[in-house]
Scaffold this motif. Structure first.
Motif, PDB file in Angstrom:
ATOM      1  N   GLU A 154      40.399  15.991  40.854  1.00 35.57           N
ATOM      2  CA  GLU A 154      41.870  15.930  40.890  1.00 35.57           C
ATOM      3  C   GLU A 154      42.464  16.439  42.198  1.00 35.57           C
ATOM      4  N   TYR A 155      41.656  17.168  42.988  1.00 42.78           N
ATOM      5  CA  TYR A 155      42.165  17.753  44.234  1.00 42.78           C
ATOM      6  C   TYR A 155      41.839  16.912  45.470  1.00 42.78           C
ATOM      7  N   THR A 156      41.002  15.898  45.323  1.00 46.75           N
ATOM      8  CA  THR A 156      40.404  15.236  46.476  1.00 46.75           C
ATOM      9  C   THR A 156      41.404  14.757  47.512  1.00 46.75           C
ATOM     10  N   THR A 157      42.485  14.102  47.094  1.00 45.58           N
ATOM     11  CA  THR A 157      43.429  13.529  48.063  1.00 45.58           C
ATOM     12  C   THR A 157      44.649  14.419  48.298  1.00 45.58           C
ATOM     13  N   LEU A 158      44.632  15.618  47.731  1.00 48.17           N
ATOM     14  CA  LEU A 158      45.769  16.525  47.899  1.00 48.17           C
ATOM     15  C   LEU A 158      45.657  17.273  49.221  1.00 48.17           C
ATOM     16  N   LEU A 159      46.795  17.561  49.797  1.00 53.58           N
ATOM     17  CA  LEU A 159      46.833  18.299  51.060  1.00 53.58           C
ATOM     18  C   LEU A 159      47.440  19.672  50.811  1.00 53.58           C
ATOM     19  N   TYR A 160      46.665  20.699  51.122  1.00 54.04           N
ATOM     20  CA  TYR A 160      47.115  22.078  50.976  1.00 54.04           C
ATOM     21  C   TYR A 160      47.431  22.665  52.353  1.00 54.04           C
ATOM     22  N   SER A 224      39.170  32.226  42.320  1.00 52.84           N
ATOM     23  CA  SER A 224      40.107  31.158  42.675  1.00 52.84           C
ATOM     24  C   SER A 224      41.408  31.289  41.880  1.00 52.84           C
ATOM     25  N   GLU A 225      41.303  31.717  40.619  1.00 51.29           N
ATOM     26  CA  GLU A 225      42.504  31.911  39.808  1.00 51.29           C
ATOM     27  C   GLU A 225      43.323  33.089  40.338  1.00 51.29           C
ATOM     28  N   TYR A 226      42.633  34.164  40.703  1.00 47.33           N
ATOM     29  CA  TYR A 226      43.322  35.347  41.231  1.00 47.33           C
ATOM     30  C   TYR A 226      44.034  35.036  42.548  1.00 47.33           C
ATOM     31  N   LEU A 227      43.374  34.275  43.422  1.00 47.77           N
ATOM     32  CA  LEU A 227      43.944  33.949  44.729  1.00 47.77           C
ATOM     33  C   LEU A 227      44.840  32.726  44.697  1.00 47.77           C
ATOM     34  N   GLN A 228      44.875  32.052  43.535  1.00 48.20           N
ATOM     35  CA  GLN A 228      45.691  30.855  43.350  1.00 48.20           C
ATOM     36  C   GLN A 228      45.320  29.757  44.358  1.00 48.20           C
ATOM     37  N   ILE A 229      44.012  29.536  44.466  1.00 49.34           N
ATOM     38  CA  ILE A 229      43.495  28.439  45.276  1.00 49.34           C
ATOM     39  C   ILE A 229      42.759  27.481  44.335  1.00 49.34           C
ATOM     40  N   GLY A 273      30.369  20.372  64.887  1.00 47.60           N
ATOM     41  CA  GLY A 273      31.792  20.099  64.693  1.00 47.60           C
ATOM     42  C   GLY A 273      32.053  19.189  63.505  1.00 47.60           C
ATOM     43  N   GLY A 274      31.296  18.105  63.405  1.00 47.85           N
ATOM     44  CA  GLY A 274      31.471  17.189  62.291  1.00 47.85           C
ATOM     45  C   GLY A 274      31.152  17.842  60.957  1.00 47.85           C
ATOM     46  N   THR A 275      30.125  18.678  60.952  1.00 45.67           N
ATOM     47  CA  THR A 275      29.712  19.358  59.720  1.00 45.67           C
ATOM     48  C   THR A 275      30.769  20.349  59.248  1.00 45.67           C
ATOM     49  N   LEU A 276      31.341  21.108  60.169  1.00 44.50           N
ATOM     50  CA  LEU A 276      32.404  22.047  59.796  1.00 44.50           C
ATOM     51  C   LEU A 276      33.604  21.300  59.224  1.00 44.50           C
ATOM     52  N   ALA A 277      33.931  20.156  59.817  1.00 46.09           N
ATOM     53  CA  ALA A 277      35.060  19.364  59.326  1.00 46.09           C
ATOM     54  C   ALA A 277      34.808  18.878  57.894  1.00 46.09           C
ATOM     55  N   VAL A 278      33.604  18.413  57.614  1.00 48.37           N
ATOM     56  CA  VAL A 278      33.278  17.947  56.263  1.00 48.37           C
ATOM     57  C   VAL A 278      33.348  19.105  55.264  1.00 48.37           C
ATOM     58  N   LEU A 279      32.905  20.277  55.669  1.00 48.21           N
ATOM     59  CA  LEU A 279      33.037  21.460  54.806  1.00 48.21           C
ATOM     60  C   LEU A 279      34.511  21.720  54.484  1.00 48.21           C
ATOM     61  N   GLY A 280      35.371  21.611  55.503  1.00 49.37           N
ATOM     62  CA  GLY A 280      36.793  21.818  55.282  1.00 49.37           C
ATOM     63  C   GLY A 280      37.380  20.816  54.310  1.00 49.37           C
ATOM     64  N   ILE A 281      36.929  19.572  54.385  1.00 51.23           N
ATOM     65  CA  ILE A 281      37.417  18.524  53.481  1.00 51.23           C
ATOM     66  C   ILE A 281      36.959  18.785  52.054  1.00 51.23           C
ATOM     67  N   LEU A 282      35.692  19.110  51.877  1.00 54.51           N
ATOM     68  CA  LEU A 282      35.163  19.367  50.536  1.00 54.51           C
ATOM     69  C   LEU A 282      35.828  20.576  49.877  1.00 54.51           C
ATOM     70  N   LEU A 283      36.223  21.553  50.688  1.00 56.17           N
ATOM     71  CA  LEU A 283      36.815  22.791  50.167  1.00 56.17           C
ATOM     72  C   LEU A 283      38.335  22.735  50.124  1.00 56.17           C
ATOM     73  N   LYS A 284      38.919  21.591  50.523  1.00 55.93           N
ATOM     74  CA  LYS A 284      40.369  21.429  50.583  1.00 55.93           C
ATOM     75  C   LYS A 284      41.001  22.499  51.481  1.00 55.93           C
ATOM     76  N   LYS A 285      40.373  22.723  52.624  1.00 56.95           N
ATOM     77  CA  LYS A 285      40.871  23.713  53.598  1.00 56.95           C
ATOM     78  C   LYS A 285      41.033  23.047  54.965  1.00 56.95           C
ATOM     79  N   GLU A 286      41.473  21.792  54.968  1.00 57.71           N
ATOM     80  CA  GLU A 286      41.577  21.053  56.227  1.00 57.71           C
ATOM     81  C   GLU A 286      42.511  21.752  57.215  1.00 57.71           C
TER      82      GLU A 286
END
Length: 360
Positions: A154-160, A224-229, A273-286
């Motif tokens: 449910e979070y995949t296309t959301l931007l935080y 994640s619930e405590y930090l509201q992420i 660089g590419g690997t860090l970017a993919v990590l950011g995408i998977l974690l919704k931390k772009e």
């Protein structure tokens, strides 16, 4: 692999229970990658010297860099190998995130390897043509995104955005071009930053440590619930990958610190660089990854501004030379001072990024 092999034996030997804990496997993934780098480093460097795989220094760059001509490059090969072995040993191989990350590190590594090969062995100073490299990065990013979207939630296309606990936008289908630009841009940003001994490596270590924290917290319901992420089931395993990346980078830094015995080349910089970017995408931390990797952003911005200024202002430049680290060198700063000050700035950005987790 070790979890799959040893954890089922816990009924016969209870200490094997420790393999279920991400923190344990993440710590030893870092140690394993570090030790592999230490062992492989001298052998790879010697092999590269015998192949005459030396760095060619730009004539228009700082004069102090001319002494680096001939320093072995393509050292990113043993960073990637160290990550691969460590991840295969310590990460959960049943987790789809594991294979997405392995595809990322190997895929971008191969693209960088081809570029380095053309420069070093074919004596093509430009390596892959910019257009070909760019298309390669886009195609690889799309392939990675295909697998990410298949595992979508449910979070995949959301931007935080930091400081906001709720998503600001659902990009829907527009998430695909956004993510492609993000991956390609971050990969090239690390590549641009890799111009001084240890500079990019040290910054990658800081970003990798921050990402490991993000992954662990996102994979825990309570934190994640405590930090509201967003709670992302299974994402805790990405902490294992991130610490393996950090361990491999620390091992490489042993040989890459000034004066460098080896350069990572595009093989390493594009891959990391590419690997860090993919990590950011998977974690919704772009967006947050842009803050944590603030030095990479500044380096890229300096190149963009320099080019725009040169074209729009009749050949006038903003900086003595771009990327930014060369500007400081030509301003009289010794290389080691530029690197350490950039590391300090990188550490500051990482702390700011981590602090936003609670300020929402």
């Amino acid at each position: 692999m070790l979890k799959e092999l040893l954890y089922p034996l816990v009924k016969y030997f209870t200490p094997f229970n420790i393999f279920q804990y991400i923190t344990f496997r993440a710590a030893y993934a870092a140690v394993t990658a570090l030790l592999i780098s230490f062992v492989l480093g001298p052998m790879v460097i010697d092999w590269l010297r015998r192949l005459k795989a030396g760095e060619e220094v730009r004539e228009d760059g700082p004069s102090t860099h001319r002494a680096k001509s001939g320093t072995p490059t393509m050292g990113g090969t043993f960073i990637i190998f160290s990550i691969l072995i460590s991840v295969l040993l310590w990460q959960d191989l049943r987790n789809p995130y594991t294979w997405i990350m392995l595809l990322s590190v190997v895929g971008f590594g191969l693209l960088g390897f081809v570029d380095d090969y053309l420069k070093v062995f074919k004596k093509n100073r430009t390596g892959l043509r910019a257009g070909v490299k760019f298309i390669g990065q886009i195609v690889l990013s799309l392939l990675i995104l295909f697998f990410i979207l298949r595992q979508g939630n449910e979070y995949t296309t959301l931007l935080y955005i930091p400081f906001f606990k709720n998503p600001v936008l659902d990009l829907s289908y527009w998430y695909i071009p956004f993510a492609v630009i993000f991956i390609v841009g971050y990969s090239n940003a690390v590549n641009l930053t890799d111009g001084l001994d240890g500079l990019a490596t040290g910054l990658v270590i800081m970003v990798g440590l921050a990402v490991a924290v993000f992954a662990y917290l996102s994979g825990r319901v309570d934190f994640s619930e405590y930090l509201q992420i967003p709670y992302l089931p299974g994402s805790g395993e990405l902490a294992v990958f991130a610490t393996a990346l950090v361990g491999a980078s620390i091992g490489f830094l042993w040989f890459n610190a000034h004066p460098a015995e080896v350069m990572m080349g595009d093989t390493g910089s594009l891959s990391l660089g590419g690997t860090l970017a993919v990590l950011g995408i998977l974690l919704k931390k772009e967006i947050l990854l842009l803050i944590v990797g603030g030095v990479f952003v500044l380096e890229t911005a300096s190149v963009i501004l320099q080019v725009l200024s040169y074209k729009l202002r009749g050949g006038k430049r903003i900086f003595r030379m771009a990327p930014l680290h060369h500007h400081f060198e030509l301003s009289g700063w010794p290389e080691s001072k530029v690197v350490i000050r950039m590391w300090i700035l990188g550490g500051l950005f990482a702390i700011i990024g981590l602090s936003t987790l609670k300020i929402q």
